[in-house]
Design an enzyme around this catalytic site. Structure first.
Site, short mmCIF file in Angstrom:
data_model
loop_
_atom_site.label_atom_id
_atom_site.label_comp_id
_atom_site.label_asym_id
_atom_site.label_seq_id
_atom_site.Cartn_x
_atom_site.Cartn_y
_atom_site.Cartn_z
N VAL A 112 0.85 -1.20 0.00
CA VAL A 112 0.00 0.00 0.00
C VAL A 112 0.88 1.25 0.00
CG1 VAL A 112 -1.75 1.30 1.29
CG2 VAL A 112 -1.89 -1.20 1.15
N TYR A 113 1.95 1.20 0.79
CA TYR A 113 2.90 2.32 0.87
C TYR A 113 3.52 2.62 -0.49
CZ TYR A 113 7.38 4.60 1.97
OH TYR A 113 8.46 5.44 2.00
#
Length: 228
Positions: A138-139
């Site tokens: 996600v990062y």
């Protein structure tokens, strides 16, 4: 905004994520060379650490501030550096609100304030199309989406820096800085040194650069990618 009325070494640089480990190092470097550094921090109690680094604290939460509020803090700047991050231990939601949302907000505010020089601390592997459901996936997507937004801004002279794995070893002052370096690690000291040099080298505008430890002095590495 240009450097009109200013001498080299006397720039005002506003840093988002001003209390971060890289940002504090950068603030010390900028202050030492005579620049005016200001760091945006979320909490007033972080202000003393910035003052100790020679920087002016600006208390503002980039997760809740408006574009106009951020632009107001940028209006007298010569350059803006985005070095904020949700940090290790934060969940997927804050990757979206900080690593993407705050980066987009900061870029939009710089456009509104007329601050052209814009340097972003991204991450190696950042990619809006990155697959996976882990927090780190996600990062990397959030950073990639933020980078894409910055690169789409014609009103910004942007440079995106993507360091490898960060370490707290003492800096060496020698790096590998290229469009693609391959995986590797780099000290936070050396990342800050490269950022200070990039802020001062507008000829690197339009470049997305990867950074790992290497054997080239920072100033030489930056001049090389700038084409001189």
């Amino acid at each position: 905004m240009g450097l009109s009325g200013r001498t080299v070494g006397n720039m005002r640089i506003v840093i988002a994520g001003g209390h971060g480990q890289i940002a504090l190092r950068l603030e010390r470097l900028l202050a030492a060379r005579g620049d005016e550094a200001a760091g945006i921090v979320r909490r007033a109690e972080q202000s003393d650490d910035l003052r100790a680094a020679g920087a002016e604290p600006i208390v503002l939460d980039l997760e809740s501030a408006s574009v106009e509020e951020v632009a107001e803090r940028l209006r007298d700047a010569d350059a803006a550096v985005f070095a904020a991050g949700a940090g290790p231990g934060s969940g997927a939601g804050r990757k979206d609100t900080v690593d993407k949302g705050a980066a987009v907000l900061f870029a939009d505010a710089a456009v509104r304030a007329g601050v052209r020089r814009h340097v972003v601390v991204s991450a190696m592997g950042a990619d809006a199309g990155h697959a996976g459901d882990e927090v780190f996936d996600v990062y990397l997507r959030a950073k990639g989406e933020a980078d894409d937004h910055v690169r789409a801004q014609e009103a910004l002279d942007w440079t995106i820096l993507r360091p490898g794995s960060l370490t707290d070893e003492p800096g060496t002052g020698q790096v590998r800085l290229e469009a693609s370096t391959g995986r590797g690690s780099v000290t936070r000291d050396d990342v800050a040194t490269v950022l200070a040099e990039l802020v001062d080298t507008p000829a690197t505008a339009g470049l997305t650069l990867e950074l790992v430890a290497g054997s080239t002095p920072v100033s030489v590495a930056v001049k090389s990618v700038a084409g001189n």
